[in-house]
Enzyme design. Structure first.
Site, PDB file in Angstrom:
ATOM      1  N   ASN A  31       6.120   1.159  -4.247  1.00  0.00           N
ATOM      2  CA  ASN A  31       4.790   0.782  -4.724  1.00  0.00           C
ATOM      3  C   ASN A  31       3.903   2.022  -4.783  1.00  0.00           C
ATOM      4  O   ASN A  31       3.505   2.556  -3.751  1.00  0.00           O
ATOM      5  CB  ASN A  31       4.189  -0.277  -3.789  1.00  0.00           C
ATOM      6  CG  ASN A  31       2.793  -0.697  -4.204  1.00  0.00           C
ATOM      7  OD1 ASN A  31       2.359  -0.446  -5.330  1.00  0.00           O
ATOM      8  ND2 ASN A  31       2.075  -1.338  -3.301  1.00  0.00           N
ATOM      9  N   HIS A 118      -0.201  -8.541  -2.008  1.00  0.00           N
ATOM     10  CA  HIS A 118      -0.055  -7.352  -1.162  1.00  0.00           C
ATOM     11  C   HIS A 118      -1.236  -7.294  -0.193  1.00  0.00           C
ATOM     12  O   HIS A 118      -2.341  -7.740  -0.503  1.00  0.00           O
ATOM     13  CB  HIS A 118      -0.005  -6.093  -2.025  1.00  0.00           C
ATOM     14  CG  HIS A 118       0.283  -4.844  -1.257  1.00  0.00           C
ATOM     15  ND1 HIS A 118      -0.694  -4.160  -0.569  1.00  0.00           N
ATOM     16  CD2 HIS A 118       1.432  -4.156  -1.059  1.00  0.00           C
ATOM     17  CE1 HIS A 118      -0.154  -3.110   0.019  1.00  0.00           C
ATOM     18  NE2 HIS A 118       1.139  -3.080  -0.260  1.00  0.00           N
ATOM     19  N   GLU A 188       5.077  -7.539   5.424  1.00  0.00           N
ATOM     20  CA  GLU A 188       4.399  -6.260   5.644  1.00  0.00           C
ATOM     21  C   GLU A 188       3.269  -6.468   6.649  1.00  0.00           C
ATOM     22  O   GLU A 188       2.166  -6.865   6.272  1.00  0.00           O
ATOM     23  CB  GLU A 188       3.874  -5.687   4.326  1.00  0.00           C
ATOM     24  CG  GLU A 188       3.218  -6.707   3.401  1.00  0.00           C
ATOM     25  CD  GLU A 188       2.480  -6.057   2.247  1.00  0.00           C
ATOM     26  OE1 GLU A 188       2.764  -4.901   1.922  1.00  0.00           O
ATOM     27  OE2 GLU A 188       1.585  -6.720   1.692  1.00  0.00           O
ATOM     28  N   GLY A 194       0.198   1.917   5.893  1.00  0.00           N
ATOM     29  CA  GLY A 194      -0.512   3.183   5.781  1.00  0.00           C
ATOM     30  C   GLY A 194      -0.974   3.778   7.092  1.00  0.00           C
ATOM     31  O   GLY A 194      -1.765   4.718   7.107  1.00  0.00           O
ATOM     32  N   SER A 234       4.741   1.464   6.236  1.00  0.00           N
ATOM     33  CA  SER A 234       4.951   2.866   6.624  1.00  0.00           C
ATOM     34  C   SER A 234       6.436   3.219   6.714  1.00  0.00           C
ATOM     35  O   SER A 234       6.865   3.944   7.615  1.00  0.00           O
ATOM     36  CB  SER A 234       4.250   3.161   7.954  1.00  0.00           C
ATOM     37  OG  SER A 234       2.855   2.999   7.837  1.00  0.00           O
ATOM     38  N   GLY A 256       3.617   4.879   0.469  1.00  0.00           N
ATOM     39  CA  GLY A 256       3.347   6.297   0.268  1.00  0.00           C
ATOM     40  C   GLY A 256       4.576   7.162   0.117  1.00  0.00           C
ATOM     41  O   GLY A 256       4.572   8.134  -0.649  1.00  0.00           O
TER      42      GLY A 256
END
Length: 274
Positions: A31, A118, A188, A194, A234, A256
Site C-alpha cells: 500500500n 483501512h 491491522e 506506522g 509496520s 511504508g
C-alpha cells in the site's frame, strides 16, 4: 518472469476456485498510501517487475498506488504477475460526489481489488462500519475483490476489547456481501500502523484464528477456510517470515516498506510457503 498473461494474469473472481483448491498461496500487497509521483512510480516498477523473486506462483503480489497512478501502473503490470489494487472506493456507482471515485470507474481501468476500511480511512476520515459494508458490496458488484481491513486501537487492546471490536467490524463490514462472495481480510492493529511496533506472532495467530472462526459463523466453514487473512502493521523483511509461519496468516499488507522496490522484494522473498 511470467510471460503467459492468460494463465497468470487472471482477475480475482477466477481465483475463488484456485484458492479453494490451493489454500497454501500467500498474498503480499504493498500500500503506497499518498506517495509517489509518476516518475517515481515508473522507477519503482522498472526494477520491481524485472525481479525473479516474483516468479513464484505460490505468492500473489499486488501494489496499491494512489488514484493518480492507477492507469499508468495498470499498463506497466498488465503483462506481469502483479495485481493492481485501489486504496478506497465510494459506495455509489456515480453521482454528485466531488472528489470521489466509484467502483465501476476503478474496474474500468483494470483494478483487481480494493482496500475497504483501512485504519487511516476509519480514524482520519471517520469512515464507519455501515458505509464500509456498502463499499465492500460495491466492489463485489463491480467485479473486484474487497479487502476488508479491521483492527483495534491500543486502548481497546489494553482493555481486552480486541475480539469485541473485531467481531463488530466483521459482522457489519461483511453484512452486505452475497453468501458465496470472495473477499480478503486484513488484520491491522491500529497501534502497529506506522509506529514500528509489530504484533507478536502468537498474538497475530490468535487474532487471525478468531477472525476465521467468525467468518465461519457469518458465512460457512468452507468460505472461512478459503478466505485469505493478511496481517498489516509496520511489516518489514525481518518480521515477514515469522508472521507468515502462523497457520492462519495467508499473507501481508505492507505499508511504508513497500515504497522501496528493494525492501518490498525482500519482504516477498521472506514469506514462507507451506
Amino acid at each position: 518472469m511470467f510471460t503467459d498473461k492468460e494463465t497468470h494474469r487472471k482477475p480475482f473472481p477466477t481465483w475463488a476456485h484456485l484458492l479453494h483448491s490451493e489454500p497454501s498461496k500467500q498474498f503480499v500487497f504493498g500500500n503506497w498510501k499518498m506517495n509517489k509521483t509518476l516518475t517515481e512510480a515508473q522507477t519503482f516498477l522498472k526494477s520491481f517487475i524485472s525481479s525473479d523473486i516474483l516468479s513464484n506462483p505460490q505468492i500473489i503480489t499486488g501494489i496499491i498506488p494512489p488514484f493518480t497512478l492507477l492507469s499508468a501502473c495498470q499498463q506497466a503490470v498488465s503483462d506481469s504477475p502483479i495485481f493492481l489494487g485501489a486504496q478506497t472506493t465510494h459506495e455509489a456507482d456515480s453521482g454528485a460526489f466531488t472528489g470521489e471515485i466509484s467502483a465501476p470507474m476503478l474496474k474500468d481501468i483494470g483494478v483487481d481489488f480494493v482496500l475497504i476500511g483501512h485504519s487511516e480511512r476509519r480514524h482520519i476520515f471517520h469512515e464507519q462500519n455501515p458505509v464500509l459494508a456498502e463499499k465492500a458490496a460495491a466492489a463485489i458488484h463491480s467485479g473486484m475483490i474487497p479487502v476488508l481491513c479491521i483492527g483495534e486501537t491500543l486502548e481497546e487492546q489494553e482493555s481486552g476489547a480486541t475480539q469485541d471490536i473485531l467481531l463488530n467490524q466483521l459482522t457489519i463490514g461483511l453484512s452486505k456481501l452475497p453468501e458465496q462472495a470472495s473477499f480478503i481480510l486484513a488484520y491491522e492493529p491500529v497501534w502497529a500502523i506506522g509506529t514500528g511496533k509489530v504484533a507478536h506472532p502468537d498474538l497475530v495467530q490468535e487474532t487471525h484464528a478468531f477472525c476465521r472462526k467468525t467468518i465461519a459463523s457469518l458465512f460457512s466453514k468452507d468460505i472461512a477456510e478459503r478466505t485469505p487473512i493478511l496481517y498489516g502493521g509496520s511489516v518489514k523483511a525481518d518480521d515477514a517470515r515469522s508472521l507468515s509461519l502462523c497457520p492462519d496468516v495467508n499473507g501481508l499488507l505492507v505499508g511504508g516498506a513497500s515504497l522501496s522496490s528493494e525492501n518490498f522484494l525482500s519482504i516477498i522473498q521472506q514469506v514462507d510457503i507451506p
